[in-house]
Write an enzyme that holds these catalytic residues in place. Structure first.
Site, mmCIF file in Angstrom:
data_model
loop_
_atom_site.group_PDB
_atom_site.id
_atom_site.type_symbol
_atom_site.label_atom_id
_atom_site.label_comp_id
_atom_site.label_asym_id
_atom_site.label_seq_id
_atom_site.Cartn_x
_atom_site.Cartn_y
_atom_site.Cartn_z
ATOM 1 N N HIS A 198 0.843 -1.206 0.000
ATOM 2 C CA HIS A 198 0.000 0.000 0.000
ATOM 3 C C HIS A 198 0.876 1.254 0.000
ATOM 4 O O HIS A 198 1.841 1.341 0.764
ATOM 5 C CB HIS A 198 -0.871 0.049 1.254
ATOM 6 C CG HIS A 198 -2.034 -0.876 1.239
ATOM 7 N ND1 HIS A 198 -1.906 -2.236 1.421
ATOM 8 C CD2 HIS A 198 -3.364 -0.636 1.095
ATOM 9 C CE1 HIS A 198 -3.115 -2.789 1.382
ATOM 10 N NE2 HIS A 198 -4.015 -1.846 1.182
ATOM 11 N N ASN A 229 8.378 -4.371 3.318
ATOM 12 C CA ASN A 229 7.001 -3.925 3.530
ATOM 13 C C ASN A 229 6.533 -4.159 4.958
ATOM 14 O O ASN A 229 5.881 -3.309 5.559
ATOM 15 C CB ASN A 229 6.089 -4.656 2.538
ATOM 16 C CG ASN A 229 4.648 -4.196 2.601
ATOM 17 O OD1 ASN A 229 4.369 -3.055 2.911
ATOM 18 N ND2 ASN A 229 3.733 -5.103 2.319
ATOM 19 N N ASP A 317 14.370 17.972 -1.200
ATOM 20 C CA ASP A 317 15.144 18.267 -2.409
ATOM 21 C C ASP A 317 15.797 17.002 -2.963
ATOM 22 O O ASP A 317 15.852 16.799 -4.181
ATOM 23 C CB ASP A 317 16.221 19.312 -2.116
ATOM 24 C CG ASP A 317 15.665 20.725 -1.999
ATOM 25 O OD1 ASP A 317 14.568 20.969 -2.551
ATOM 26 O OD2 ASP A 317 16.314 21.572 -1.362
ATOM 27 N N GLU A 320 13.167 14.949 -4.665
ATOM 28 C CA GLU A 320 12.844 15.569 -5.950
ATOM 29 C C GLU A 320 13.903 15.240 -6.997
ATOM 30 O O GLU A 320 13.584 14.972 -8.162
ATOM 31 C CB GLU A 320 12.710 17.084 -5.780
ATOM 32 C CG GLU A 320 11.462 17.501 -5.025
ATOM 33 C CD GLU A 320 11.292 19.003 -4.952
ATOM 34 O OE1 GLU A 320 10.142 19.459 -4.853
ATOM 35 O OE2 GLU A 320 12.315 19.722 -4.995
ATOM 36 N N ASP A 326 8.104 17.658 -8.431
ATOM 37 C CA ASP A 326 8.155 18.944 -7.730
ATOM 38 C C ASP A 326 7.076 18.930 -6.657
ATOM 39 O O ASP A 326 5.895 19.146 -6.941
ATOM 40 C CB ASP A 326 7.932 20.089 -8.730
ATOM 41 C CG ASP A 326 7.995 21.459 -8.070
ATOM 42 O OD1 ASP A 326 8.372 21.529 -6.876
ATOM 43 O OD2 ASP A 326 7.662 22.456 -8.737
ATOM 44 N N PHE A 327 7.489 18.667 -5.422
ATOM 45 C CA PHE A 327 6.525 18.541 -4.325
ATOM 46 C C PHE A 327 6.117 19.907 -3.789
ATOM 47 O O PHE A 327 6.898 20.850 -3.787
ATOM 48 C CB PHE A 327 7.128 17.700 -3.186
ATOM 49 C CG PHE A 327 7.474 16.294 -3.594
ATOM 50 C CD1 PHE A 327 6.481 15.334 -3.767
ATOM 51 C CD2 PHE A 327 8.787 15.920 -3.827
ATOM 52 C CE1 PHE A 327 6.786 14.045 -4.158
ATOM 53 C CE2 PHE A 327 9.113 14.631 -4.217
ATOM 54 C CZ PHE A 327 8.114 13.686 -4.385
ATOM 55 N N GLN A 336 8.152 26.865 0.886
ATOM 56 C CA GLN A 336 8.534 25.669 0.142
ATOM 57 C C GLN A 336 10.053 25.489 0.132
ATOM 58 O O GLN A 336 10.558 24.391 0.399
ATOM 59 C CB GLN A 336 8.023 25.757 -1.298
ATOM 60 C CG GLN A 336 8.366 24.522 -2.138
ATOM 61 C CD GLN A 336 8.040 24.712 -3.609
ATOM 62 O OE1 GLN A 336 7.682 25.795 -4.039
ATOM 63 N NE2 GLN A 336 8.177 23.648 -4.381
ATOM 64 N N GLU A 340 11.886 22.245 2.008
ATOM 65 C CA GLU A 340 12.469 21.218 1.153
ATOM 66 C C GLU A 340 13.982 21.107 1.281
ATOM 67 O O GLU A 340 14.567 20.123 0.834
ATOM 68 C CB GLU A 340 12.086 21.477 -0.309
ATOM 69 C CG GLU A 340 10.583 21.326 -0.549
ATOM 70 C CD GLU A 340 10.204 21.504 -2.005
ATOM 71 O OE1 GLU A 340 11.092 21.857 -2.814
ATOM 72 O OE2 GLU A 340 9.015 21.293 -2.336
#
Length: 352
Positions: A198, A229, A317, A320, A326-327, A336, A340
């Site tokens: 999940h 998991n 970062d 990303e 790009d969060f 932001q 990040e």
């Protein structure tokens, strides 16, 4: 007689005190977890390995593009579809304290939530033209047809969502008909040695059976090594739930690191097996006046015995850079950039 009444009042006061503080950080919470573990029912034992079973009732015999695909995929899971009004779920037996709570306080865990689960734009990664975005009641995802797994899944996690008696017992992993060209099938994972992992955990929605059921859509699933998991990944999920109880509301982004050339599994579809997974938690409540913070994990999809989760804390970062995503693109730029640049384990584990 009077003294008996006083004793009875003190007993009920004590029970109420424990029930109120059982999910909060501190000695009462620790005591509750210890005692609850002793009284858990035998039914919960079956939940220790929920990722390989149950298998679909009828294995699909079609691939994408086959006209019979939809009908077979539906038949594969017709007993336990979240939209099936006749769905039968097995109610887990609660601990002895839950039984007392129900009788004394007459609570109904299905009606305790007060939020519709809508995900604000600032919690979503940047969305490009052509991205396949799928929305469910309490999570949103970007599905990658080339890999047959999601690139990211975002959900709002409130502390109250983690409490209740919704059960995963009887749930099967079901195809997601919202996916344009059909999602992977549960049978693609059969006998592959990988868990149906999940991205949005079922355990995040113990409040509500319908929300928990929706986490079993195959669009929310990705192949994970079993010991990963059920080991460190599950431990991180539990820790995040604890933070949600403490902080009331978090936004969680979860997904695999995708690249061309990944190995695949699947009898009916080519499902990519990621080498890494990430999970990001964001605390952002501007109206509260509290300082925003975020933390990210990036882990290899392999057994990590004896490893501590804080060993895999990285900056957003870095995630990303690994994913090309790009969060939190719609957060104010200054916030932001600051969030990040650095993840702090200490900021998340200390008492707020």
């Amino acid at each position: 007689m009077k003294s008996n009444r006083i004793i009875l009042i003190l007993i009920f006061f004590g029970i109420g005190y424990i029930l109120y503080y059982k999910d909060k950080a501190g000695p009462i919470g620790s005591f509750w977890q210890t005692v609850s573990g002793v009284f858990k029912s035998k039914e919960s034992v079956s939940d220790k390995n929920p990722y390989k079973a149950p298998e679909p009732d009828v294995e699909a015999t079609a691939t994408k593009g086959d006209e019979k695909y939809d009908d077979i995929a539906t038949a594969t899971n017709k007993k336990n579809s979240p939209n099936n009004d006749k769905q039968e779920t097995t109610k887990e037996e609660s601990s002895i304290f839950d039984k007392i709570k129900d009788k004394v306080f007459n609570t109904d865990p299905e009606t305790e939530t007060s939020d519709n689960g809508e995900i604000p734009d600032f919690a979503l990664p940047a969305i490009n033209r052509g991205d396949e975005i799928i929305e469910h009641k309490n999570y949103t995802l970007r599905y990658e047809e080339d890999y047959e797994i999601p690139a990211w899944v975002v959900h709002k996690l409130r502390g109250e969502y983690t409490q209740g008696r919704a059960s995963r017992a009887g749930n099967q992993f079901i195809p997601d008909k919202k996916v344009k060209n059909n999602s992977a099938l549960s049978g693609d994972y059969s006998n592959t040695g990988f868990d149906r992992g999940h991205m949005v955990p079922a355990g995040d929605f113990k409040c509500c059976q319908d929300l928990m059921n929706e986490t079993f859509y195959m669009s929310n699933i990705s192949p994970q090594a079993p010991d990963f998991n059920r080991g460190i990944w599950e431990n991180i999920e539990e820790r995040v739930r604890g933070w949600a109880v403490r902080d009331e509301e978090l936004y969680i982004v979860t997904g695999p690191v995708l690249r061309k050339g990944l190995p695949t599994i699947g009898r009916y579809n080519n499902v990519a097996v990621p080498e890494f997974f990430y999970k990001i938690a964001l605390f952002y409540q501007p109206k509260s006046g509290k300082t925003p913070r975020a933390i990210a994990f990036l882990l290899p999809n392999e057994p990590l015995f004896g490893k501590r989760m804080n060993s895999y804390v990285v900056s957003i970062d870095e995630v990303e850079k690994a994913t090309g995503l790009d969060f939190f693109a719609k957060l104010p730029n200054d916030i932001q950039t600051k969030l990040e640049a650095k993840s702090s384990w200490t900021d998340w584990t200390k008492i707020q």
